[in-house]
Design a protein around this motif. Structure first.
Motif, PDB file in Angstrom:
ATOM      1  N   MET A 151       0.843  -1.176   0.000  1.00 44.83           N
ATOM      2  CA  MET A 151       0.000   0.000   0.000  1.00 44.83           C
ATOM      3  C   MET A 151       0.890   1.240   0.000  1.00 44.83           C
ATOM      4  O   MET A 151       1.794   1.378   0.812  1.00 44.83           O
ATOM      5  CB  MET A 151      -0.894  -0.031   1.245  1.00 44.83           C
ATOM      6  CG  MET A 151      -1.796   1.162   1.363  1.00 44.83           C
ATOM      7  SD  MET A 151      -3.030   0.898   2.637  1.00 44.83           S
ATOM      8  CE  MET A 151      -2.431   1.994   3.886  1.00 44.83           C
ATOM      9  N   SER A 152       0.654   2.157  -0.920  1.00 45.32           N
ATOM     10  CA  SER A 152       1.477   3.355  -1.003  1.00 45.32           C
ATOM     11  C   SER A 152       0.984   4.411  -0.016  1.00 45.32           C
ATOM     12  O   SER A 152      -0.194   4.496   0.290  1.00 45.32           O
ATOM     13  CB  SER A 152       1.475   3.907  -2.425  1.00 45.32           C
ATOM     14  OG  SER A 152       0.221   4.449  -2.725  1.00 45.32           O
ATOM     15  N   ARG A 153       1.917   5.198   0.451  1.00 42.26           N
ATOM     16  CA  ARG A 153       1.613   6.281   1.382  1.00 42.26           C
ATOM     17  C   ARG A 153       1.176   7.516   0.598  1.00 42.26           C
ATOM     18  O   ARG A 153       1.666   7.771  -0.486  1.00 42.26           O
ATOM     19  CB  ARG A 153       2.851   6.645   2.196  1.00 42.26           C
ATOM     20  CG  ARG A 153       3.343   5.514   3.068  1.00 42.26           C
ATOM     21  CD  ARG A 153       2.694   5.613   4.408  1.00 42.26           C
ATOM     22  NE  ARG A 153       3.355   4.698   5.323  1.00 42.26           N
ATOM     23  CZ  ARG A 153       2.700   3.992   6.204  1.00 42.26           C
ATOM     24  NH1 ARG A 153       1.400   4.070   6.298  1.00 42.26           N
ATOM     25  NH2 ARG A 153       3.333   3.193   7.010  1.00 42.26           N
ATOM     26  N   PRO A 154       0.293   8.332   1.192  1.00 40.45           N
ATOM     27  CA  PRO A 154      -0.061   9.604   0.549  1.00 40.45           C
ATOM     28  C   PRO A 154       1.161  10.518   0.493  1.00 40.45           C
ATOM     29  O   PRO A 154       2.121  10.351   1.242  1.00 40.45           O
ATOM     30  CB  PRO A 154      -1.133  10.190   1.456  1.00 40.45           C
ATOM     31  CG  PRO A 154      -1.431   9.175   2.493  1.00 40.45           C
ATOM     32  CD  PRO A 154      -0.419   8.088   2.412  1.00 40.45           C
ATOM     33  N   ARG A 155       1.109  11.501  -0.366  1.00 37.50           N
ATOM     34  CA  ARG A 155       2.172  12.484  -0.503  1.00 37.50           C
ATOM     35  C   ARG A 155       2.393  13.205   0.835  1.00 37.50           C
ATOM     36  O   ARG A 155       1.452  13.521   1.546  1.00 37.50           O
ATOM     37  CB  ARG A 155       1.751  13.488  -1.580  1.00 37.50           C
ATOM     38  CG  ARG A 155       2.791  14.514  -1.922  1.00 37.50           C
ATOM     39  CD  ARG A 155       2.263  15.500  -2.953  1.00 37.50           C
ATOM     40  NE  ARG A 155       1.199  16.336  -2.432  1.00 37.50           N
ATOM     41  CZ  ARG A 155       1.387  17.416  -1.681  1.00 37.50           C
ATOM     42  NH1 ARG A 155       2.596  17.774  -1.342  1.00 37.50           N
ATOM     43  NH2 ARG A 155       0.369  18.135  -1.258  1.00 37.50           N
ATOM     44  N   VAL A 156       3.650  13.469   1.150  1.00 36.94           N
ATOM     45  CA  VAL A 156       3.983  14.186   2.380  1.00 36.94           C
ATOM     46  C   VAL A 156       3.701  15.672   2.151  1.00 36.94           C
ATOM     47  O   VAL A 156       4.183  16.253   1.175  1.00 36.94           O
ATOM     48  CB  VAL A 156       5.465  13.970   2.758  1.00 36.94           C
ATOM     49  CG1 VAL A 156       5.834  14.802   3.987  1.00 36.94           C
ATOM     50  CG2 VAL A 156       5.743  12.492   3.002  1.00 36.94           C
ATOM     51  N   PRO A 157       2.923  16.313   3.021  1.00 41.56           N
ATOM     52  CA  PRO A 157       2.619  17.739   2.858  1.00 41.56           C
ATOM     53  C   PRO A 157       3.887  18.594   2.822  1.00 41.56           C
ATOM     54  O   PRO A 157       4.866  18.306   3.529  1.00 41.56           O
ATOM     55  CB  PRO A 157       1.768  18.071   4.083  1.00 41.56           C
ATOM     56  CG  PRO A 157       1.195  16.764   4.515  1.00 41.56           C
ATOM     57  CD  PRO A 157       2.245  15.737   4.185  1.00 41.56           C
ATOM     58  N   GLU A 158       3.848  19.642   2.034  1.00 44.93           N
ATOM     59  CA  GLU A 158       4.998  20.537   1.862  1.00 44.93           C
ATOM     60  C   GLU A 158       5.487  21.100   3.199  1.00 44.93           C
ATOM     61  O   GLU A 158       6.685  21.236   3.421  1.00 44.93           O
ATOM     62  CB  GLU A 158       4.637  21.672   0.903  1.00 44.93           C
ATOM     63  CG  GLU A 158       5.790  22.614   0.616  1.00 44.93           C
ATOM     64  CD  GLU A 158       6.979  21.948  -0.064  1.00 44.93           C
ATOM     65  OE1 GLU A 158       8.119  22.378   0.201  1.00 44.93           O
ATOM     66  OE2 GLU A 158       6.782  20.987  -0.842  1.00 44.93           O
ATOM     67  N   ARG A 159       4.580  21.438   4.115  1.00 43.69           N
ATOM     68  CA  ARG A 159       4.992  22.016   5.404  1.00 43.69           C
ATOM     69  C   ARG A 159       5.862  21.035   6.182  1.00 43.69           C
ATOM     70  O   ARG A 159       6.796  21.432   6.878  1.00 43.69           O
ATOM     71  CB  ARG A 159       3.781  22.454   6.222  1.00 43.69           C
ATOM     72  CG  ARG A 159       2.930  21.308   6.741  1.00 43.69           C
ATOM     73  CD  ARG A 159       1.669  21.756   7.473  1.00 43.69           C
ATOM     74  NE  ARG A 159       0.847  20.630   7.823  1.00 43.69           N
ATOM     75  CZ  ARG A 159      -0.023  20.039   7.016  1.00 43.69           C
ATOM     76  NH1 ARG A 159      -0.198  20.486   5.793  1.00 43.69           N
ATOM     77  NH2 ARG A 159      -0.723  19.003   7.427  1.00 43.69           N
ATOM     78  N   ILE A 160       5.566  19.740   6.071  1.00 40.92           N
ATOM     79  CA  ILE A 160       6.351  18.728   6.787  1.00 40.92           C
ATOM     80  C   ILE A 160       7.711  18.546   6.116  1.00 40.92           C
ATOM     81  O   ILE A 160       8.741  18.451   6.799  1.00 40.92           O
ATOM     82  CB  ILE A 160       5.570  17.411   6.907  1.00 40.92           C
ATOM     83  CG1 ILE A 160       4.342  17.630   7.804  1.00 40.92           C
ATOM     84  CG2 ILE A 160       6.457  16.293   7.452  1.00 40.92           C
ATOM     85  CD1 ILE A 160       3.417  16.441   7.913  1.00 40.92           C
ATOM     86  N   LEU A 161       7.740  18.524   4.795  1.00 41.20           N
ATOM     87  CA  LEU A 161       9.011  18.427   4.079  1.00 41.20           C
ATOM     88  C   LEU A 161       9.909  19.612   4.413  1.00 41.20           C
ATOM     89  O   LEU A 161      11.105  19.456   4.692  1.00 41.20           O
ATOM     90  CB  LEU A 161       8.769  18.368   2.568  1.00 41.20           C
ATOM     91  CG  LEU A 161       8.135  17.086   2.045  1.00 41.20           C
ATOM     92  CD1 LEU A 161       7.737  17.248   0.588  1.00 41.20           C
ATOM     93  CD2 LEU A 161       9.084  15.903   2.222  1.00 41.20           C
ATOM     94  N   ARG A 162       9.320  20.801   4.417  1.00 37.92           N
ATOM     95  CA  ARG A 162      10.087  22.015   4.716  1.00 37.92           C
ATOM     96  C   ARG A 162      10.607  21.991   6.150  1.00 37.92           C
ATOM     97  O   ARG A 162      11.770  22.316   6.419  1.00 37.92           O
ATOM     98  CB  ARG A 162       9.207  23.239   4.478  1.00 37.92           C
ATOM     99  CG  ARG A 162       9.809  24.552   4.857  1.00 37.92           C
ATOM    100  CD  ARG A 162      10.661  25.151   3.750  1.00 37.92           C
ATOM    101  NE  ARG A 162      11.416  26.285   4.253  1.00 37.92           N
ATOM    102  CZ  ARG A 162      10.920  27.505   4.392  1.00 37.92           C
ATOM    103  NH1 ARG A 162       9.688  27.766   4.030  1.00 37.92           N
ATOM    104  NH2 ARG A 162      11.676  28.471   4.878  1.00 37.92           N
ATOM    105  N   ALA A 163       9.761  21.585   7.080  1.00 38.22           N
ATOM    106  CA  ALA A 163      10.194  21.496   8.481  1.00 38.22           C
ATOM    107  C   ALA A 163      11.334  20.496   8.623  1.00 38.22           C
ATOM    108  O   ALA A 163      12.334  20.771   9.302  1.00 38.22           O
ATOM    109  CB  ALA A 163       9.015  21.108   9.374  1.00 38.22           C
ATOM    110  N   ALA A 164      11.215  19.354   7.982  1.00 34.62           N
ATOM    111  CA  ALA A 164      12.258  18.327   8.066  1.00 34.62           C
ATOM    112  C   ALA A 164      13.590  18.860   7.551  1.00 34.62           C
ATOM    113  O   ALA A 164      14.654  18.595   8.137  1.00 34.62           O
ATOM    114  CB  ALA A 164      11.839  17.084   7.288  1.00 34.62           C
ATOM    115  N   ASP A 165      13.547  19.639   6.477  1.00 39.70           N
ATOM    116  CA  ASP A 165      14.772  20.229   5.933  1.00 39.70           C
ATOM    117  C   ASP A 165      15.333  21.298   6.868  1.00 39.70           C
ATOM    118  O   ASP A 165      16.543  21.378   7.084  1.00 39.70           O
ATOM    119  CB  ASP A 165      14.514  20.831   4.552  1.00 39.70           C
ATOM    120  CG  ASP A 165      14.263  19.767   3.492  1.00 39.70           C
ATOM    121  OD1 ASP A 165      14.608  18.585   3.711  1.00 39.70           O
ATOM    122  OD2 ASP A 165      13.699  20.122   2.441  1.00 39.70           O
TER     123      ASP A 165
END
Length: 173
Positions: A1-15
């Motif tokens: 089962m594939s995961r939904p796309r990671v929201p941009e705010r979470i990607l930005r926070a992770a970076d």
């Protein structure tokens, strides 16, 4: 089962967190565990505590990150942030504490919560608050900055488009 796309705010926070990979991380308001999954995959050496006041969110985060829990890299905890302290978070002291869109920091109890968080952080540790909002959201950071006006923390904020970032560092003892 594939995961939904990671929201941009979470990607930005992770970076923005700019993790070295061996830190002790405390996530406040972990929701369904998307940030935990992303950060633990990027950094196998992290030790991570994911906290949310919602039992349903914590259950979803635990299910999503079951392998990391089994490996002893992640613990999930259902707890209001106002009750978070060393007795319920013995994984500390933490190197990095962060929250994405946790509105508690806009309330009157925010100063007490910020001081409790400072008590969970090692000297030099970083606290990151990410607020997503419409253009001009930097004004929303003002209450967060006031909430971090505690002796142990120094804070600053900047706005870059829809994401306002408040950074605080715990002063050396």
């Amino acid at each position: 089962m594939s995961r939904p796309r990671v929201p941009e705010r979470i990607l930005r926070a992770a970076d923005e967190l700019d993790l070295a990979g061996d830190e002790r991380v405390l996530e406040l308001g972990c929701g369904r565990g998307v940030a935990a999954e992303l950060l633990l995959a990027r950094h196998p050496g992290l030790r991570y505590l994911a906290v949310d006041r919602s039992a349903a969110a914590v259950a979803a985060a635990a299910a999503r990150n079951a392998a990391a829990i089994a490996q002893g890299r992640l613990r999930t905890l259902c707890c209001p942030l106002e009750e978070l302290g060393p007795d319920v978070a013995p994984e500390g002291p933490f190197d990095v504490v962060f929250a994405i869109n946790v509105h508690l920091f806009w309330t009157t109890t925010a100063t007490a919560v910020a001081q409790s968080l400072a008590d969970l952080m090692r000297p030099g540790a970083r606290l990151w608050l990410f607020f997503e909002g419409p253009s001009g959201a930097g004004r929303a950071a003002a209450p967060a900055l006031r909430s971090l006006d505690v002796p142990d923390l120094s804070a600053e904020a900047d706005e870059d488009g829809p994401l306002t970032i408040v950074r605080a560092t715990k002063r050396a003892a």
